[in-house]
Enzyme design. Structure first.
Site, PDB file in Angstrom:
ATOM      1  N   HIS A   1      24.661 -79.048 -96.706  1.00 51.87           N
ATOM      2  CA  HIS A   1      25.865 -78.337 -96.195  1.00 51.87           C
ATOM      3  C   HIS A   1      25.931 -78.469 -94.574  1.00 51.87           C
ATOM      4  O   HIS A   1      26.775 -78.050 -93.938  1.00 51.87           O
ATOM      5  CB  HIS A   1      25.743 -76.876 -96.466  1.00 51.87           C
ATOM      6  CG  HIS A   1      24.247 -76.217 -95.576  1.00 51.87           C
ATOM      7  ND1 HIS A   1      23.167 -76.504 -95.707  1.00 51.87           N
ATOM      8  CD2 HIS A   1      24.401 -75.743 -94.383  1.00 51.87           C
ATOM      9  CE1 HIS A   1      22.592 -75.934 -94.676  1.00 51.87           C
ATOM     10  NE2 HIS A   1      23.262 -75.281 -93.943  1.00 51.87           N
TER      11      HIS A   1
HETATM   12  C1  UD1 Z   1      25.695 -71.691 -91.114  1.00 55.29           C
HETATM   13  C2  UD1 Z   1      24.799 -71.947 -89.833  1.00 55.29           C
HETATM   14  C3  UD1 Z   1      23.552 -72.924 -90.510  1.00 55.29           C
HETATM   15  C4  UD1 Z   1      23.135 -72.296 -91.552  1.00 55.29           C
HETATM   16  C5  UD1 Z   1      24.161 -71.973 -92.688  1.00 55.29           C
HETATM   17  C6  UD1 Z   1      23.722 -71.411 -94.045  1.00 55.29           C
HETATM   18  C7  UD1 Z   1      25.709 -72.081 -87.702  1.00 55.29           C
HETATM   19  C8  UD1 Z   1      26.058 -72.743 -86.365  1.00 55.29           C
HETATM   20  N1  UD1 Z   1      25.495 -72.594 -88.696  1.00 55.29           N
HETATM   21  O1  UD1 Z   1      26.600 -72.784 -91.256  1.00 55.29           O
HETATM   22  O2  UD1 Z   1      22.708 -72.932 -89.445  1.00 55.29           O
HETATM   23  O3  UD1 Z   1      22.261 -73.116 -92.186  1.00 55.29           O
HETATM   24  O4  UD1 Z   1      25.211 -70.796 -91.992  1.00 55.29           O
HETATM   25  O5  UD1 Z   1      24.765 -71.357 -94.748  1.00 55.29           O
HETATM   26  O6  UD1 Z   1      25.925 -70.808 -87.561  1.00 55.29           O
HETATM   27  N2  UD1 Z   1      32.618 -70.551 -95.467  1.00 55.29           N
HETATM   28  C9  UD1 Z   1      33.494 -69.884 -96.464  1.00 55.29           C
HETATM   29  N3  UD1 Z   1      32.920 -68.625 -96.611  1.00 55.29           N
HETATM   30  C10 UD1 Z   1      32.036 -67.976 -96.177  1.00 55.29           C
HETATM   31  C11 UD1 Z   1      31.481 -68.520 -94.657  1.00 55.29           C
HETATM   32  C12 UD1 Z   1      32.077 -69.901 -94.623  1.00 55.29           C
HETATM   33  O7  UD1 Z   1      33.976 -70.502 -97.251  1.00 55.29           O
HETATM   34  O8  UD1 Z   1      31.691 -67.008 -96.382  1.00 55.29           O
HETATM   35  C13 UD1 Z   1      33.379 -71.873 -95.169  1.00 55.29           C
HETATM   36  C14 UD1 Z   1      34.511 -71.873 -94.111  1.00 55.29           C
HETATM   37  O9  UD1 Z   1      35.414 -72.831 -94.338  1.00 55.29           O
HETATM   38  C15 UD1 Z   1      33.630 -72.302 -92.803  1.00 55.29           C
HETATM   39  C16 UD1 Z   1      32.754 -73.194 -93.338  1.00 55.29           C
HETATM   40  O10 UD1 Z   1      32.181 -72.510 -94.572  1.00 55.29           O
HETATM   41  O11 UD1 Z   1      34.298 -73.010 -91.707  1.00 55.29           O
HETATM   42  C17 UD1 Z   1      31.279 -73.174 -92.309  1.00 55.29           C
HETATM   43  O12 UD1 Z   1      30.853 -71.939 -92.162  1.00 55.29           O
HETATM   44  P1  UD1 Z   1      30.144 -71.339 -90.765  1.00 55.29           P
HETATM   45  O13 UD1 Z   1      30.132 -69.973 -90.663  1.00 55.29           O
HETATM   46  O14 UD1 Z   1      30.804 -72.230 -89.726  1.00 55.29           O
HETATM   47  O15 UD1 Z   1      28.662 -72.026 -90.670  1.00 55.29           O
HETATM   48  P2  UD1 Z   1      27.869 -72.573 -92.010  1.00 55.29           P
HETATM   49  O16 UD1 Z   1      28.186 -74.065 -91.997  1.00 55.29           O
HETATM   50  O17 UD1 Z   1      27.789 -71.892 -93.337  1.00 55.29           O
END
Ligand code: UD1
Length: 361
Positions: free
Chosen positions: A208
């Site tokens: 991820h």
């Molecule tokens: C975040 C943390 C990472 C951690 C991970 C655990 C940061 C910079 N990164 O990454 O260190 O290992 O969480 O999972 O904070 N999305 C959904 N549903 C959700 C949340 C996110 O669909 O509930 C999708 C969205 O398209 C979003 C993408 O996932 O753009 C990434 O989510 P984001 O909050 O940016 O961080 P993670 O990649 O989950």
């Protein structure tokens, strides 16, 4: 003593759940009043609600519903919404967890108010790779915090090098506490995925990290390696984080089984059963270590360097040949040493918060 925990993303719920449990059992003085602030960084049921439910956590006093966005926009929105909560709560401690954008935003919002004590749990971790958003988040959080709660000796040494030794306390790792506390419930897990993957001869994979998902050549190299492992070594289960699913589009893997993200108990039980784990997650590397399952890290470095000893974990990046070679050579991994504390890291965290209350500001 009033503590406000700031959380927002999946791994932080596990760590905060351990703190919530320790506070519920705590009988020390002064008594602790604890509230949770959820930034809303993770909002899907399978990334957020299921953790609160499974780990019996109290509902957050605040849910800021910030949601997804680019780093600056997401972090900025969090800072904007956290500030008034801190102003009205005025806790004795703002407790931050790990290295996500929610950690960064909590650190900046609290530090800028100039009158709040900040404690950082899982302090001192370093990958020494500043292109990782998490590395920036953890460096900023450590330098803005008054109390640094370290899971390992390595973390303590990293902080010493940065002139932060005086604020650092070795507590052990609350994720180890979590595994000890939840393994029975995990074993009893009877969900379809836990039933389907009963036999030990499979590999569990998670991908991820931005450095892998956002670089197509890395992502597809990893997927190719997973398909090859599934074809030649053992079946592979790949639960997909929404970010990874987005980048993979409608890819139909050969031999690899993909699923929705798993709950905490499902992950624990499958990590335990699996013959090997392939991951780019820091938390999963450690859980593999706790489960004594050989781990292959799909990154170019790791913060959890202790796991590398005795071949328990190997760092292979996103090179298909290196991934495959590592997957074929897990037989000699181990022995595993107890490196992550005495299973009562949360108790040591509460003791440190109490004894450091006289810290500025
Ligand atoms: C975040 C943390 C990472 C951690 C991970 C655990 C940061 C910079 N990164 O990454 O260190 O290992 O969480 O999972 O904070 N999305 C959904 N549903 C959700 C949340 C996110 O669909 O509930 C999708 C969205 O398209 C979003 C993408 O996932 O753009 C990434 O989510 P984001 O909050 O940016 O961080 P993670 O990649 O989950």
């Amino acid at each position: 003593m009033r503590i406000l925990s700031i959380v927002g993303a999946r791994p932080q719920f596990v760590k905060a759940a351990v703190i919530c449990g320790a506070i519920a059992r705590d009988s020390g003085t002064p008594p602790i009043e604890h509230r949770l602030l959820h930034t809303g960084q993770h909002y899907d049921d399978r990334l957020s609600d299921v953790f609160f439910h499974q780990l019996r956590m109290p509902q957050p006093a605040y849910n800021l519903e910030v949601g997804s966005g680019k780093h600056g926009q997401q972090s900025g929105e969090m800072i904007r919404r956290i500030e008034p909560v801190l102003e009205s709560e005025e806790p004795d401690w703002v407790l931050l967890y790990g290295d996500t954008n929610s950690t960064l935003a909590g650190a900046i919002a609290a530090a800028k108010l100039g009158k709040l004590r900040i404690a950082h749990l899982e302090a001192g971790l370093r990958s020494f790779n500043r292109s990782m958003p998490e590395e920036i988040n953890r460096v900023v959080a450590d330098h803005l915090s008054h109390l640094l709660l370290c899971p390992t000796e390595t973390a303590m040494r990293n902080l010493k090098r940065e002139g932060l030794r005086d604020r650092a306390v070795l507590t052990g790792d609350v994720m180890f506490d979590a595994v000890l506390g939840e393994s029975e419930a995990a074993e009893a897990m009877n969900s379809p995925v836990a039933r389907a993957w009963r036999e030990a001869d499979f590999a569990l994979a998670t991908v991820h990290r931005q450095e892998n998902t956002d670089q197509p050549e890395r992502l597809w190299a990893i997927m190719k390696a997973l398909e090859e492992i599934a074809r030649t070594i053992c079946p592979v289960l790949l639960p997909l984080h929404p970010r990874t699913r987005k980048f993979l589009g409608d890819w139909k893997p050969h031999h690899v089984t993909i699923s929705d993200p798993l709950s905490y108990h499902e992950m624990l039980v499958l990590e335990h059963r699996a013959r090997l784990i392939l991951t780019d997650s820091g938390g999963v590397q450690k859980e593999a270590y706790f489960a004594k399952t050989p781990c292959i890290t799909l990154r170019d470095e790791t913060e959890w360097v202790e796991t590398l000893e005795n071949g328990c974990n190997v760092v292979v990046g996103a090179h298909p040949e290196r991934i495959l070679e590592a997957a074929r050579n897990t037989a000699h991994a181990g022995p595993w040493k107890p490196l992550y504390g005495d299973g009562n890291a949360a108790g040591h965290v509460l003791a440190a918060l109490r004894s450091h209350i006289m810290l500025c500001p």
